[in-house]
Design a protein around this motif. Sequence first.
Motif, short mmCIF file in Angstrom:
data_model
loop_
_atom_site.label_atom_id
_atom_site.label_comp_id
_atom_site.label_asym_id
_atom_site.label_seq_id
_atom_site.Cartn_x
_atom_site.Cartn_y
_atom_site.Cartn_z
N ASP A 56 -7.90 4.99 3.33
CA ASP A 56 -7.68 6.55 2.26
C ASP A 56 -9.36 6.71 1.89
O ASP A 56 -10.04 5.16 1.09
N ARG A 57 -9.71 7.80 2.05
CA ARG A 57 -11.38 8.24 2.01
C ARG A 57 -10.95 8.04 0.20
O ARG A 57 -12.55 8.11 -0.15
N HIS A 58 -9.99 8.64 -0.15
CA HIS A 58 -10.13 8.78 -1.95
C HIS A 58 -10.21 7.45 -2.67
O HIS A 58 -10.80 7.05 -3.60
N THR A 59 -9.20 6.18 -2.02
CA THR A 59 -9.21 4.66 -2.63
C THR A 59 -9.20 3.95 -1.24
O THR A 59 -8.53 3.13 -1.27
N PRO A 60 -11.25 3.62 -1.31
CA PRO A 60 -11.12 3.04 0.13
C PRO A 60 -10.52 1.83 0.18
O PRO A 60 -10.98 0.66 0.48
N GLU A 61 -10.06 0.51 -1.36
CA GLU A 61 -9.43 -0.07 -1.55
C GLU A 61 -8.24 -0.81 -1.04
O GLU A 61 -7.85 -1.50 -0.40
N ASP A 62 -7.45 1.02 -0.76
CA ASP A 62 -7.00 0.61 -0.06
C ASP A 62 -6.22 0.88 1.05
O ASP A 62 -7.65 2.13 2.57
N LYS A 63 -6.27 -0.04 2.04
CA LYS A 63 -6.47 0.06 3.70
C LYS A 63 -5.84 -0.65 3.93
O LYS A 63 -4.87 -1.91 3.56
N VAL A 64 -4.88 -0.49 5.29
CA VAL A 64 -3.26 -1.29 5.90
C VAL A 64 -4.51 -1.83 8.04
O VAL A 64 -5.14 -0.90 7.73
N THR A 65 -3.89 -2.52 7.89
CA THR A 65 -4.29 -2.73 9.34
C THR A 65 -3.11 -3.04 10.36
O THR A 65 -2.31 -4.05 10.04
N GLU A 66 -3.26 -2.17 11.52
CA GLU A 66 -1.57 -3.31 12.55
C GLU A 66 -2.34 -3.43 13.98
O GLU A 66 -3.52 -2.58 14.31
N THR B 258 -10.28 3.56 12.19
CA THR B 258 -11.20 2.91 13.25
C THR B 258 -9.93 1.59 13.66
O THR B 258 -9.30 0.83 13.59
N ALA B 259 -10.82 1.62 15.48
CA ALA B 259 -10.05 0.58 16.05
C ALA B 259 -11.22 -1.35 16.62
O ALA B 259 -12.84 -0.85 16.63
N ALA B 260 -11.13 -2.09 16.55
CA ALA B 260 -12.63 -3.10 16.11
C ALA B 260 -11.25 -4.18 17.11
O ALA B 260 -10.49 -4.64 17.43
N GLY B 261 -12.14 -4.93 18.42
CA GLY B 261 -11.62 -6.06 18.95
C GLY B 261 -12.61 -6.49 19.80
O GLY B 261 -13.76 -5.66 20.13
N ASP B 262 -12.30 -7.34 20.38
CA ASP B 262 -13.30 -7.87 21.65
C ASP B 262 -13.31 -6.82 23.12
O ASP B 262 -12.55 -6.26 23.28
N GLY B 263 -14.23 -6.41 23.03
CA GLY B 263 -14.52 -5.63 24.06
C GLY B 263 -14.15 -4.37 23.55
O GLY B 263 -15.46 -2.94 24.75
N VAL B 264 -14.14 -3.66 22.61
CA VAL B 264 -14.13 -2.30 22.02
C VAL B 264 -15.42 -1.79 21.82
O VAL B 264 -16.16 -2.12 20.73
N GLU C 121 0.43 -1.49 0.12
CA GLU C 121 0.02 -0.19 0.16
C GLU C 121 0.94 1.28 -0.01
O GLU C 121 1.75 0.95 0.55
N PRO C 122 0.38 2.57 -0.68
CA PRO C 122 0.84 3.34 -0.52
C PRO C 122 1.17 4.02 0.28
O PRO C 122 1.46 5.53 0.73
N HIS D 9 -5.19 -7.70 26.05
CA HIS D 9 -5.99 -8.20 24.99
C HIS D 9 -5.57 -7.62 22.76
O HIS D 9 -5.28 -6.73 23.44
N PRO D 10 -5.46 -8.06 22.10
CA PRO D 10 -5.41 -7.61 21.14
C PRO D 10 -6.57 -7.26 20.69
O PRO D 10 -7.95 -6.99 20.55
N ILE D 11 -6.24 -5.59 19.58
CA ILE D 11 -7.20 -5.16 18.79
C ILE D 11 -6.75 -5.19 17.95
O ILE D 11 -4.38 -4.74 17.92
N SER D 12 -7.00 -4.76 16.76
CA SER D 12 -6.71 -3.68 15.82
C SER D 12 -6.61 -2.63 15.23
O SER D 12 -8.18 -2.18 15.50
#
Length: 451
Positions: A434-444, A385-391, A342-343, A426-429
Amino acid sequence: MATPIHFVSNKLYPKLSRGRFSHWRTGFVIVTQLLFLLTPWVNWHGQQAVRFDFDSMRLYLFGLTLLPQDFIYLAAMLIISALGLFLWTMIAGRLWCGFSCPQTVYTEIMLWIERLFEGPPNARRKRDAAPWGADKLLRKGASQASMLLFSLWTGLTLVGYFSPMRQLVAGLPAGQTGFWEAFFALSYAGFTWLLAGHLREQVCKHMCPYARFQGVMFDRDTLIVAYDEQRGEPRGARRKDGSQAQGSCVDCGLCVQVCPAGIDIRQGLQYECIGCGVCIDACDEVMDKLAAPRGLIRLSTQNAMEQGAAPPSFWQRPRAVVYASLIGTTVLLMAAGLWQREPFRVEVLRDRAVMARETADGYIENAYTVRIFNTRPDARTYTLTAAGDGVVGQRLPKLLQVPGDGELSFTINVMADPAVLAKGSHPISIALQDRHTPEDKVTETSRILMP
């Protein structure tokens, strides 16, 4: 009475040869130097096409911007280069040394400059042995000054790969070049002038490690510059009546006179030989004059010279297949990684200075430092956005706009329900899109602490 000590100069005066190998060497000198000298001047989408920026720790490569997190690609390139060296040396010997090595290329350019100002080898040898005079001072001064000017331009070009080339050159008349730019340009220029202008073949013989360990990569089917001893010996001049009572070698010594390393190829394979092939050109020219077949000195293999057997094909050499397979695999993996890359990048680090705390709603809140790296030339807006169990929620800046070819650092707070998550980590992601190109997405991924 003490015997006086006479110092004998070991400087070589190689003759200028003509032939296919000499033409190939000249071509490689021109091509490699054009690539090296002109590349920093090439612009790509409004910026220098190839440049490593130490300030922002970015590598610009024809529109591709690599960050320190992309170190894996540099490691892959080094692996490919090392395997390529092993493969090429096993197949073709030291042709790299003879045609493309920077030491060889710069030495050849310095010899061209010497020939231009000081004349052919015999004239240079006599002039060096003669006492200093006006002619010698003028010719030597012009030769060394030209070498220094070329070396300075080479050093400046090297710095241009790390500092904007056009700005660097524009600032020279006003003395606006920075200290480190000037230091590295002068240092590289000094080494170029010293190694290629004066030490020359001594670098290949005594300083380059490649000459020492190349024998480990050779085998009896490696292509080398070889002298056909069975055909050439015993060597000697031809008779006046045109008959030949000895071997094909007339012992003219031209193969030694043109050698840039100063060796006699007729003594067999030597580590000093750089595989340039100019001795082949010189010998072929003599054979043509004698109406004898060419090839007394030629590119061949040890098995072919001794047994007359044709060298095995590429696929019949296991080491070559292994090296080529490893190179191909590394190239494919690197290409796949670059294709899916991803750019932009995101780094997430939980704030260790602020421990988890309870909010007024009874939730547990953790703080994180987030850095977004945008490698595109234009500004981009992102959603996080943040996601995970209990978030159950997050607090972050309203506008996540990162300038073109820049970065943005900010703090976010993530809240989790203690009724869902037990005490501990506990783990979260955390996903960046990118709002201009929604297909560009990275997750940490990160961890949320529940006290």
